[in-house]
Design a protein around this motif. Structure first.
Motif, mmCIF file in Angstrom:
data_model
loop_
_atom_site.group_PDB
_atom_site.id
_atom_site.type_symbol
_atom_site.label_atom_id
_atom_site.label_comp_id
_atom_site.label_asym_id
_atom_site.label_seq_id
_atom_site.Cartn_x
_atom_site.Cartn_y
_atom_site.Cartn_z
ATOM 1 N N SER A 46 5.141 -1.112 19.901
ATOM 2 C CA SER A 46 6.489 -0.968 19.331
ATOM 3 C C SER A 46 7.510 -1.807 20.085
ATOM 4 O O SER A 46 8.371 -2.450 19.480
ATOM 5 N N ALA A 47 7.426 -1.781 21.409
ATOM 6 C CA ALA A 47 8.384 -2.553 22.215
ATOM 7 C C ALA A 47 8.234 -4.044 21.950
ATOM 8 O O ALA A 47 9.229 -4.762 21.819
ATOM 9 N N ALA A 48 6.996 -4.514 21.851
ATOM 10 C CA ALA A 48 6.753 -5.935 21.617
ATOM 11 C C ALA A 48 7.258 -6.362 20.243
ATOM 12 O O ALA A 48 7.771 -7.467 20.082
ATOM 13 N N ALA A 49 7.144 -5.487 19.261
ATOM 14 C CA ALA A 49 7.541 -5.824 17.895
ATOM 15 C C ALA A 49 9.035 -5.618 17.627
ATOM 16 O O ALA A 49 9.559 -6.134 16.651
ATOM 17 N N SER A 50 9.724 -4.885 18.491
ATOM 18 C CA SER A 50 11.111 -4.491 18.212
ATOM 19 C C SER A 50 12.117 -5.626 18.305
ATOM 20 O O SER A 50 13.159 -5.585 17.654
ATOM 21 N N GLY A 51 11.872 -6.586 19.149
ATOM 22 C CA GLY A 51 12.846 -7.653 19.354
ATOM 23 C C GLY A 51 13.957 -7.268 20.313
ATOM 24 O O GLY A 51 14.864 -8.054 20.565
ATOM 25 N N ILE A 52 13.909 -6.073 20.855
ATOM 26 C CA ILE A 52 14.908 -5.621 21.826
ATOM 27 C C ILE A 52 14.480 -6.088 23.212
ATOM 28 O O ILE A 52 13.298 -6.052 23.560
ATOM 29 N N ASP A 53 15.438 -6.537 24.011
ATOM 30 C CA ASP A 53 15.175 -6.902 25.402
ATOM 31 C C ASP A 53 14.828 -5.608 26.143
ATOM 32 O O ASP A 53 15.643 -4.690 26.210
ATOM 33 N N VAL A 54 13.619 -5.525 26.669
ATOM 34 C CA VAL A 54 13.170 -4.292 27.292
ATOM 35 C C VAL A 54 12.485 -4.591 28.615
ATOM 36 O O VAL A 54 11.872 -5.645 28.787
ATOM 37 N N VAL A 55 12.647 -3.690 29.567
ATOM 38 C CA VAL A 55 11.883 -3.736 30.811
ATOM 39 C C VAL A 55 11.272 -2.348 30.990
ATOM 40 O O VAL A 55 11.952 -1.333 30.819
ATOM 41 N N PHE A 56 9.981 -2.327 31.278
ATOM 42 C CA PHE A 56 9.279 -1.066 31.501
ATOM 43 C C PHE A 56 9.224 -0.793 33.001
ATOM 44 O O PHE A 56 8.904 -1.685 33.791
ATOM 45 N N VAL A 57 9.534 0.444 33.381
ATOM 46 C CA VAL A 57 9.506 0.857 34.782
ATOM 47 C C VAL A 57 8.365 1.853 34.934
ATOM 48 O O VAL A 57 8.313 2.858 34.216
ATOM 49 N N LEU A 58 7.466 1.549 35.873
ATOM 50 C CA LEU A 58 6.267 2.357 36.063
ATOM 51 C C LEU A 58 6.304 3.077 37.401
ATOM 52 O O LEU A 58 6.595 2.462 38.431
ATOM 53 N N ALA A 69 -0.822 3.319 36.384
ATOM 54 C CA ALA A 69 0.088 2.175 36.556
ATOM 55 C C ALA A 69 -0.663 0.862 36.327
ATOM 56 O O ALA A 69 -0.142 -0.043 35.670
ATOM 57 N N ARG A 70 -1.894 0.762 36.833
ATOM 58 C CA ARG A 70 -2.682 -0.454 36.611
ATOM 59 C C ARG A 70 -2.965 -0.659 35.130
ATOM 60 O O ARG A 70 -2.853 -1.772 34.607
ATOM 61 N N ARG A 71 -3.311 0.418 34.437
ATOM 62 C CA ARG A 71 -3.586 0.326 32.995
ATOM 63 C C ARG A 71 -2.334 -0.125 32.236
ATOM 64 O O ARG A 71 -2.395 -0.992 31.362
ATOM 65 N N TYR A 72 -1.204 0.450 32.569
ATOM 66 C CA TYR A 72 0.034 0.084 31.897
ATOM 67 C C TYR A 72 0.466 -1.342 32.249
ATOM 68 O O TYR A 72 1.037 -2.041 31.408
ATOM 69 N N MET A 73 0.193 -1.791 33.469
ATOM 70 C CA MET A 73 0.495 -3.181 33.830
ATOM 71 C C MET A 73 -0.338 -4.141 32.980
ATOM 72 O O MET A 73 0.161 -5.177 32.545
ATOM 73 N N GLU A 74 -1.594 -3.788 32.722
ATOM 74 C CA GLU A 74 -2.432 -4.602 31.840
ATOM 75 C C GLU A 74 -1.842 -4.672 30.439
ATOM 76 O O GLU A 74 -1.793 -5.743 29.828
ATOM 77 N N LEU A 75 -1.369 -3.529 29.933
ATOM 78 C CA LEU A 75 -0.750 -3.511 28.603
ATOM 79 C C LEU A 75 0.543 -4.320 28.586
ATOM 80 O O LEU A 75 0.834 -5.017 27.607
ATOM 81 N N CYS A 76 1.307 -4.251 29.655
ATOM 82 C CA CYS A 76 2.521 -5.075 29.747
ATOM 83 C C CYS A 76 2.159 -6.552 29.668
ATOM 84 O O CYS A 76 2.810 -7.317 28.949
ATOM 85 N N ARG A 77 1.136 -6.937 30.385
ATOM 86 C CA ARG A 77 0.675 -8.330 30.352
ATOM 87 C C ARG A 77 0.199 -8.708 28.950
ATOM 88 O O ARG A 77 0.555 -9.756 28.428
ATOM 89 N N ASP A 78 -0.613 -7.826 28.333
ATOM 90 C CA ASP A 78 -1.154 -8.101 27.001
ATOM 91 C C ASP A 78 -0.055 -8.290 25.957
ATOM 92 O O ASP A 78 -0.178 -9.118 25.058
ATOM 93 N N TYR A 79 1.022 -7.496 26.068
ATOM 94 C CA TYR A 79 2.096 -7.540 25.071
ATOM 95 C C TYR A 79 3.325 -8.302 25.569
ATOM 96 O O TYR A 79 4.369 -8.286 24.917
ATOM 97 N N MET A 80 3.201 -8.963 26.725
ATOM 98 C CA MET A 80 4.265 -9.782 27.304
ATOM 99 C C MET A 80 5.578 -9.002 27.454
ATOM 100 O O MET A 80 6.652 -9.458 27.044
ATOM 101 N N ILE A 81 5.459 -7.821 28.034
ATOM 102 C CA ILE A 81 6.620 -6.978 28.306
ATOM 103 C C ILE A 81 6.864 -6.972 29.808
ATOM 104 O O ILE A 81 5.939 -6.687 30.575
ATOM 105 N N PRO A 82 8.073 -7.273 30.254
ATOM 106 C CA PRO A 82 8.354 -7.225 31.685
ATOM 107 C C PRO A 82 8.189 -5.802 32.225
ATOM 108 O O PRO A 82 8.687 -4.841 31.620
ATOM 109 N N CYS A 83 7.482 -5.676 33.346
ATOM 110 C CA CYS A 83 7.264 -4.374 33.980
ATOM 111 C C CYS A 83 7.658 -4.440 35.444
ATOM 112 O O CYS A 83 7.480 -5.468 36.086
ATOM 113 N N VAL A 84 8.169 -3.337 35.938
ATOM 114 C CA VAL A 84 8.557 -3.207 37.330
ATOM 115 C C VAL A 84 7.902 -1.946 37.872
ATOM 116 O O VAL A 84 7.942 -0.896 37.216
#
Length: 147
Positions: A46-58, A69-84
């Motif tokens: 949803s975040a990747a498709a929304s077009g909203i500037d988003v940063v995920f905090v883990l 956290a490792r699993r979610y970092m992989e998903l962030c990478r897969d969907y090109m979502i910035p994660c911290v």
């Protein structure tokens, strides 16, 4: 007005329904939001498709958080979502700090974010997810203004 009771005390808040689409950017407390979903991967899609500037905090401040956290970092990478990674404190606190710096809204399920925004004297929208809906939450005051 609603009273929220936490370990540190009580918080009187006002909740107002909102749509995340009305925000230009979001800082998302991922563990909090993903925990409410039957398929957490949908959050990333949803975040990747929304077009909203988003940063995920883990959350990563305890070793028990690390596998997820490792699993979610992989998903962030897969969907090109910035994660911290929040390595020293709960993610909702870091999300508030990032939102303050970037002029974003915070998305979480934890009312501690309202308290943290108040501590920082930061006028960001804290959006709480409950039962699949989103509510802008602000601390109630006697004169109705935002604190």
């Amino acid at each position: 007005m609603k009273v929220v009771r936490k370990k540190w005390g009580k918080l009187e808040v006002v909740e107002e329904p909102v749509s995340l689409a009305q925000y230009r950017c979001l800082a998302v407390d991922v563990f909090s939001i993903a925990a409410s979903l039957s398929n957490p991967k949908e959050l990333f899609i949803s975040a990747a498709a929304s077009g909203i500037d988003v940063v995920f905090v883990l959350d990563a401040w305890h070793e028990s958080h690390m596998p997820l956290a490792r699993r979610y970092m992989e998903l962030c990478r897969d969907y090109m979502i910035p994660c911290v990674l929040s390595e020293r404190r709960p993610a909702e606190e870091l999300a508030v700090e990032l939102a303050c710096a970037r002029g974003c809204a915070v998305v979480t399920r934890d009312y501690d974010a309202v308290r943290r925004a108040e501590e920082l004297n930061c006028d960001v929208d804290v959006v709480i997810q409950k039962a699949g809906r989103y509510y802008r939450v602000r601390k109630a005051s006697s004169n109705g203004s935002r604190i």
